[in-house]
Each structure stands twice: as C-alpha cells, then as structure tokens.
Design an enzyme around this catalytic site. Structure first.
Site, PDB file in Angstrom:
ATOM      1  N   CYS A 179       0.825  -1.219   0.000  1.00 51.50           N
ATOM      2  CA  CYS A 179       0.000   0.000   0.000  1.00 51.50           C
ATOM      3  C   CYS A 179       0.856   1.265   0.000  1.00 51.50           C
ATOM      4  O   CYS A 179       0.409   2.318  -0.467  1.00 51.50           O
ATOM      5  CB  CYS A 179      -0.902   0.037   1.227  1.00 51.50           C
ATOM      6  SG  CYS A 179      -1.873  -1.453   1.525  1.00 51.50           S
TER       7      CYS A 179
ATOM      8  N   ASP B 219      -1.975  -3.253   7.990  1.00 49.76           N
ATOM      9  CA  ASP B 219      -3.019  -4.081   8.590  1.00 49.76           C
ATOM     10  C   ASP B 219      -2.932  -5.515   8.082  1.00 49.76           C
ATOM     11  O   ASP B 219      -3.174  -6.468   8.825  1.00 49.76           O
ATOM     12  CB  ASP B 219      -4.400  -3.498   8.276  1.00 49.76           C
ATOM     13  CG  ASP B 219      -4.673  -2.223   9.052  1.00 49.76           C
ATOM     14  OD1 ASP B 219      -3.806  -1.804   9.832  1.00 49.76           O
ATOM     15  OD2 ASP B 219      -5.745  -1.627   8.861  1.00 49.76           O
TER      16      ASP B 219
ATOM     17  N   GLU C  60      -8.179  -4.859  14.704  1.00 48.33           N
ATOM     18  CA  GLU C  60      -9.106  -5.466  13.755  1.00 48.33           C
ATOM     19  C   GLU C  60      -9.051  -6.986  13.880  1.00 48.33           C
ATOM     20  O   GLU C  60      -8.015  -7.544  14.235  1.00 48.33           O
ATOM     21  CB  GLU C  60      -8.744  -5.070  12.313  1.00 48.33           C
ATOM     22  CG  GLU C  60      -9.026  -3.617  12.008  1.00 48.33           C
ATOM     23  CD  GLU C  60      -8.706  -3.296  10.553  1.00 48.33           C
ATOM     24  OE1 GLU C  60      -8.242  -4.193   9.825  1.00 48.33           O
ATOM     25  OE2 GLU C  60      -8.915  -2.140  10.155  1.00 48.33           O
TER      26      GLU C  60
ATOM     27  N   SER D 248     -12.128  -5.648  10.241  1.00 47.32           N
ATOM     28  CA  SER D 248     -11.508  -5.105   9.047  1.00 47.32           C
ATOM     29  C   SER D 248     -12.573  -4.691   8.046  1.00 47.32           C
ATOM     30  O   SER D 248     -13.676  -5.238   8.018  1.00 47.32           O
ATOM     31  CB  SER D 248     -10.582  -6.150   8.427  1.00 47.32           C
ATOM     32  OG  SER D 248     -10.233  -5.808   7.112  1.00 47.32           O
TER      33      SER D 248
ATOM     34  N   CYS E 215      -2.576   3.439   2.957  1.00 45.50           N
ATOM     35  CA  CYS E 215      -3.224   2.354   3.689  1.00 45.50           C
ATOM     36  C   CYS E 215      -4.293   2.911   4.619  1.00 45.50           C
ATOM     37  O   CYS E 215      -4.423   4.129   4.777  1.00 45.50           O
ATOM     38  CB  CYS E 215      -2.164   1.562   4.454  1.00 45.50           C
ATOM     39  SG  CYS E 215      -2.688  -0.089   5.011  1.00 45.50           S
ATOM     40  N   ASP E 216      -5.034   2.035   5.264  1.00 43.51           N
ATOM     41  CA  ASP E 216      -6.288   2.378   5.947  1.00 43.51           C
ATOM     42  C   ASP E 216      -6.235   3.623   6.828  1.00 43.51           C
ATOM     43  O   ASP E 216      -7.006   4.560   6.638  1.00 43.51           O
ATOM     44  CB  ASP E 216      -6.738   1.202   6.814  1.00 43.51           C
ATOM     45  CG  ASP E 216      -7.001  -0.054   6.002  1.00 43.51           C
ATOM     46  OD1 ASP E 216      -6.680  -0.067   4.804  1.00 43.51           O
ATOM     47  OD2 ASP E 216      -7.509  -1.023   6.570  1.00 43.51           O
TER      48      ASP E 216
ATOM     49  N   CYS F 210      -5.281  -2.616  -0.855  1.00 40.37           N
ATOM     50  CA  CYS F 210      -6.124  -3.794  -1.066  1.00 40.37           C
ATOM     51  C   CYS F 210      -7.334  -3.407  -1.916  1.00 40.37           C
ATOM     52  O   CYS F 210      -7.964  -2.372  -1.706  1.00 40.37           O
ATOM     53  CB  CYS F 210      -6.571  -4.368   0.268  1.00 40.37           C
ATOM     54  SG  CYS F 210      -5.162  -4.822   1.333  1.00 40.37           S
TER      55      CYS F 210
END
Length: 629
Positions: free
Chosen positions: A93, A125, A504, A529, A166-167, A250
C-alpha cells in the site's frame, strides 16, 4: 527591521468563527500562528514569511539555504509546500509513495514554490492482522496526524500535500489538515491490481488468504480441478504468492478504498484520485496536477475547514452506504469531524443509512474490485450519477476551486452495461448496510455491518472470549461447529483502552466465513476489518475494560441483534431471567463482583495511547481527555 505587513488572525474566540463565518480553530484549541492576509497572489508565503522576512531569524534562513533554497529572492518570496508521504517499505500500500512524492515535488518546484518532502509512519493491517502488531494499527492514525501537524507548523509551511496509501493513513492526514488548516491537497496512493490463483482458477485478493485459512483448518480447501494432485498446503502457497501482485492498497471496498472514495466526495482530492490504480498513468498525471491545485487553494485561500463541513461529511456517509464501505469509516469520520469541530454523531450514521440504498456489488460481500470500477468510469462516474439523482450534494467546494458537480460534469457517465453499480431502482438493499445499534448490551452504541445477505436479525447464545487469540485458538482447533446451534461469539477486552489499540479481527471473521459457520454472529468492543463480512458488530461502547455490559455477559446469555430496530440486547440470562428491568438488576449484581483487568503494557506507545484514547462512539481520538463512558 521587522516587516510592516498586516497580520491576520488565524483563530476565532471560543465558540465563534471569523472571516465571514468560516470554520477556523477556536482560540486556544490549537497552537496559534501569525499569518499574512489572504488575497495577494504574489504573497503566498503567508506563514513562512515570519520566518524568512528581514533578518529576524538568521539561523533559520541559514539552515534553509543549506537545505536547498537557491537564492535570496526565493527565500523572501517563495511559499513553502510540505509534501507528506506515508511511505515505508514492506507494505504494498505504501512502498511506492516516495516515488509519487518525488513527482509531486518536481511539479511544485516548476510552479516556483519551495517543495519540502517528508515522511510519516504507518502500520500494515494485512501484515499485522491476527497478531500482536495489530494493536499498533489504530494508534498509527494519531501518530500520522500528530507528525504532519508537527512538521507543517514547526517548519512554517504555507501548504501541505499529503500522499497516504493504507487504511489509517487517510483519516490521519485529514485530521492533521483540520488542525493546521493551511491549504491542502490529498493524493491517494491508489489501489493494487487483482491477483489470480491458478489452483483455484479464480481472481483472488488479500481476503482470500484469510478465508482460505478457515477452509484449510476445517478441511474444506481444495484445488478447482478435481484431478489435481495439489494438496491444501499447495493451494495456500499459491494464494499467498499471488494475492498481492504489486504496489497499491487492497482492492475491494475495504477501509482504504472506503476512505479514499469518501474523501473524494468531500472535495479534498482531485477527481478520480480514489479509483486511479497505483501504477496507472492517471495516478502519475494526478501527481503532476497537484501543484496546480495547491496553488489554486493558496491563491483562493481554500482551506481544509472550508471543505470539512456537515454537508461534505454527509456526502462521505452517502457514498460509503452506496458502495458498501467499511465500518471503520464510521470511526474515522467521527475522528475527522472531531478534529474539524464539525458536529457529527452516531445518530447521523443511522439517519443517512436509513435513506440511502446499497448499490455496489463489490468485495468483500460482492464480486468486483476498485480496479473494475475504474474501468467503467471510476468514482467520478458514480458521483455524477448520485448528484443527478439527488443523493450527493454537488454544490460543495473542492480543492480544484470548482464545485464537486463541476469537477465531474465532463466525466464519462457510468457504462450502461456495467454490473458493478446497481440501478437506484434495483438496489442490493434499499437501505444502508451500516447500522448503529443501541440496547442494554451497548448503551453507548455499536456499529454493525449488515448487507442483508446474512439476514436482518440474529439471536443466539453468548460464547465469550476475553481476547482475540482465544477465539483464534478455538477456531484453529475446530471447537466451533454448526451442530452447536446459533452462537453470538463475543470477543472482549479488545477496545481502544482494553486492547489496547482496538485491533481489527479479520483473521477470525474470515476464518468463520471460510469454514462455512453460518450459525455465528460476531460481536466485539474491538474492530473488524473493512474486508470482513458476515453478521458482525463492532465498536461496542462502553468497552469491557471500562466495565461496560459486554464485560458482564456470561456464556449462555441469550442475545438478539436487530438491524431493523437498530438494537442489540441481552433478552434472557443464563440463569433464566427475562425482562428489561430484571436483566438490568442481574447486570448490576454482576458489575459489583467484576474486577477491572490490570492494564498492560504500562510503558511505551501503547501505554500512552491507552491512557489518552477516548471511546469508539466519539472516534477513539487522543486529544479530548478520554472516554464519555
């Protein structure tokens, strides 16, 4: 001799706004900085001016010359633009973001501005999922926000371009922007290409790894060809080696793409940013255009808090419901709104969900990925459709200097033959998939992800695990089976304080899906998640570590989850007690003998986080002084 230039106030008295009602930080809320008045296109160095004017800070100017300022004219006149890349190696990511940042830097320099590239940290993650490292994931959002705020303010930058991947990266950079409130543009790092498994003979992605793990444990993982000599272990090898074929986030409508699409709908990125793949020519062109957009924001004095409004958050929520986005979005929207002093609550989540259909057949619950959406028009085409239908507010301002509707007006409409986004008249579900649940189990709220494919209600007996690893071990040993009947699996002491870090739990939720355990609902004070699906409820408040009802539940208590009434309740105790008032008495008695766990660790980053973090229903932020519960 000091400059005689006028100085504009950059803060309003507490509870007020300045500059014709603009949303600016309240006086004393954040550190205040002197700034030149807006409106002079030849004086965009509105904050750095006070560092570089005359000879007031000769040491600072000497350091800046040493860092690369080429001449006196640039020193005195050129604005300083920080380029914050959430870059590190070892995570697809983020591994390419330094390169994107260098493209942005060159573009900014061509605009005769000073470009200063710097990095902040992140946590993968995918790599930490199911392990102790996952406890560091959510707190990385705060570190990202803190570090960008720190560099931007301490270095007197006049603007910031952030490049997350990323997240937690996306909400982190937005929270920082709300704090420093200087002209800002976000560039999403982009999604990765889809993978393919030869042995399964189908497209795969990161979630396939976790679901295959459950199938592997329960003896259900097999190659697609019945005559193949490949073993289950060979299939796992094939999945692991081909699920992530290169750089990018992702690919499903998981948390990264949820946040990126939402932030585009809020006007904080260029059109198309959220759907351009990481390695696409469009992503590189976006980096080139960022210099133009940041100059527009500086010249027109478009600042983050002008864009972070109740209307733009409403857009974010609508698009999240339309696309089937992650429950983590709820946590992050609350935190972003908190940083920007926007009044957003859990009730807003339910209100928007009740009026918004779920249209996207995208992973994790559907068949398609962001790469597929990109091919049929991407996020701008979806926004164009939703603006026309009245679901998205196209009048909000954006970083381009145009409205959201103007940004997408010339964008191609969605391909009429595409199957990814259903017609509004034929939704997957007529209302949103994210529900905020209240009840005697979660007085402060809990967040459920109910796509409708798993039904709208669930009742089962509680089965309690005091940490995620306890459930992982039970699944590994095949201790949860279909024959045991409906079970509400509770994983507790995994909240923001109790985890610590609110980890998560994709490993467990995906393993249950892979094992075919349709008799299970999952409930936790931690998180799931964005890749999780099934009957799942997270973010339970109050959390177990503070003595919430989730800490008081016993194995065998009967629990019902109702996504229509938005309730989660203990309806009968294992002792046979029923009725709201009587069950409340039982919980009071259990609370009297409950003992708070000893908090571990006591030192280091997670210990500091546990002491500072608030509850999930208010975004789990660390700068408000703790939980409301």
């Amino acid at each position: 001799m000091a400059s005689n230039a006028a100085v504009a106030p950059d803060a309003a008295p507490a509870g007020q706004t300045n500059e014709a009602g603009r949303n600016v930080p309240k006086e004393g809320e954040y550190v205040q900085w002197r700034t030149l008045p807006a409106g002079n296109p030849n004086q965009l160095n509105r904050w750095s001016h006070f560092l570089t004017r005359e000879h007031e800070f000769p040491g600072a100017q000497a350091m800046l010359y040493g860092a690369g300022v080429p001449n006196k004219d640039m020193m005195k006149k050129a604005p300083h633009v920080g380029i914050a890349t959430v870059w590190w190696e070892g995570n697809p990511c983020n591994t390419h973001l330094l390169d994107l940042g260098q493209k942005v830097k060159k573009a900014v320099e061509r605009e005769k501005m000073l470009a200063w590239q710097f990095n902040t940290i992140g946590v993968s993650d995918g790599i930490t999922m199911g392990g102790e490292g996952m406890r560091y994931s959510l707190q990385s959002r705060e570190i990202i926000a803190d570090s960008i705020e720190t560099v931007t303010c301490a270095q007197h930058h006049d603007a910031n371009i952030s490049i997350p991947g990323c997240d937690k990266n996306m909400p982190g950079v937005i929270m920082a922007a709300a704090r420093h409130n200087r002209p800002f543009v976000m560039i999403y790092g982009g999604t990765m290409r889809g993978g393919h498994s030869e042995l399964l003979d189908k497209p795969i992605n990161i979630v396939t790894c976790y679901e295959a793990s459950g199938a592997y444990t329960y003896g259900r993982l097999k190659p697609a060809c019945p005559n193949s000599k490949a073993t289950p272990s060979d299939v796992m090898d094939d999945i692991e080696q081909h699920a992530c074929p290169g750089a990018g986030a992702c690919g499903g409508m998981y948390t990264a793409n949820t946040m990126a699409t939402a932030i585009e709908a809020m006007g904080l990125t260029a059109p198309g940013s959220s759907s351009f793949p990481a390695s696409s020519p469009e992503k590189f062109r976006e980096c080139e255009k960022a210099a133009e957009y940041i100059r527009i924001c500086m010249e027109k004095d478009i600042r983050p808090r002008d864009l972070l409004t109740k209307e733009s958050f409403e857009n974010a929520l609508v698009l999240t419901m339309i696309l089937g986005g992650s429950t983590n979005g709820v946590l992050h929207y609350l935190a972003m709104a908190n940083s920007a002093d926007v009044d957003l609550t859990l009730d807003d989540i339910n209100r928007v969900s009740a009026k918004t259909p779920f249209l996207a057949d995208m992973a994790p619950s559907g068949r398609y990925y962001m790469e597929d959406l990109y091919k049929v028009g991407g996020t701008p085409a979806v926004l164009k459709m939703l603006i026309a239908a009245g679901y998205i507010n196209g009048s909000i301002p954006t970083i381009t200097g145009k409205t959201l509707a103007e940004n997408v007006a010339d964008w191609p409409s969605l391909d009429p033959d595409q199957k990814i986004i259903r017609p509004i008249s034929d939704p997957i579900k007529p209302q949103g998939h994210i529900r905020v649940l209240y009840g005697n189990f979660s007085p402060g709220g809990a967040v459920a992800k109910i796509t409708g494919k798993e039904g709208l209600s669930f009742t089962g007996k509680a089965r309690c695990f005091n940490k995620e690893f306890e459930l992982d071990n039970a699944l590994k040993n095949s201790e949860i089976t279909l024959e045991q009947g409906n079970q509400v699996i509770i994983v507790r002491y995994e909240g923001p304080k109790g985890g610590p870090g609110m980890p998560e739990q994709l490993k467990a939720s995906a393993a249950i899906m892979g094992a075919g355990l349709t008799n299970v609902a999952l409930v936790t004070d931690g998180r799931y998640s964005g890749a999780s699906h099934g009957f799942i409820v997270g973010h339970v408040v109050p959390e177990a570590a503070t003595g919430g009802p989730i800490a008081l539940v016993k194995d065998g208590d009967l629990i019902t989850i109702d996504a229509v009434k938005n309730r989660i309740d203990i309806i009968k105790t294992v002792e046979g007690v029923e009725g709201e008032a009587e069950i409340a008495k039982v919980l009071d008695e259990r609370k009297k003998v409950w003992k708070a766990p000893v908090m571990k660790p006591t030192r280091g980053a997670l210990a500091k986080y546990a002491r500072l973090v608030g509850d999930a229903s208010h975004g789990a932020v660390t700068d408000l002084g703790g939980s409301a519960y």
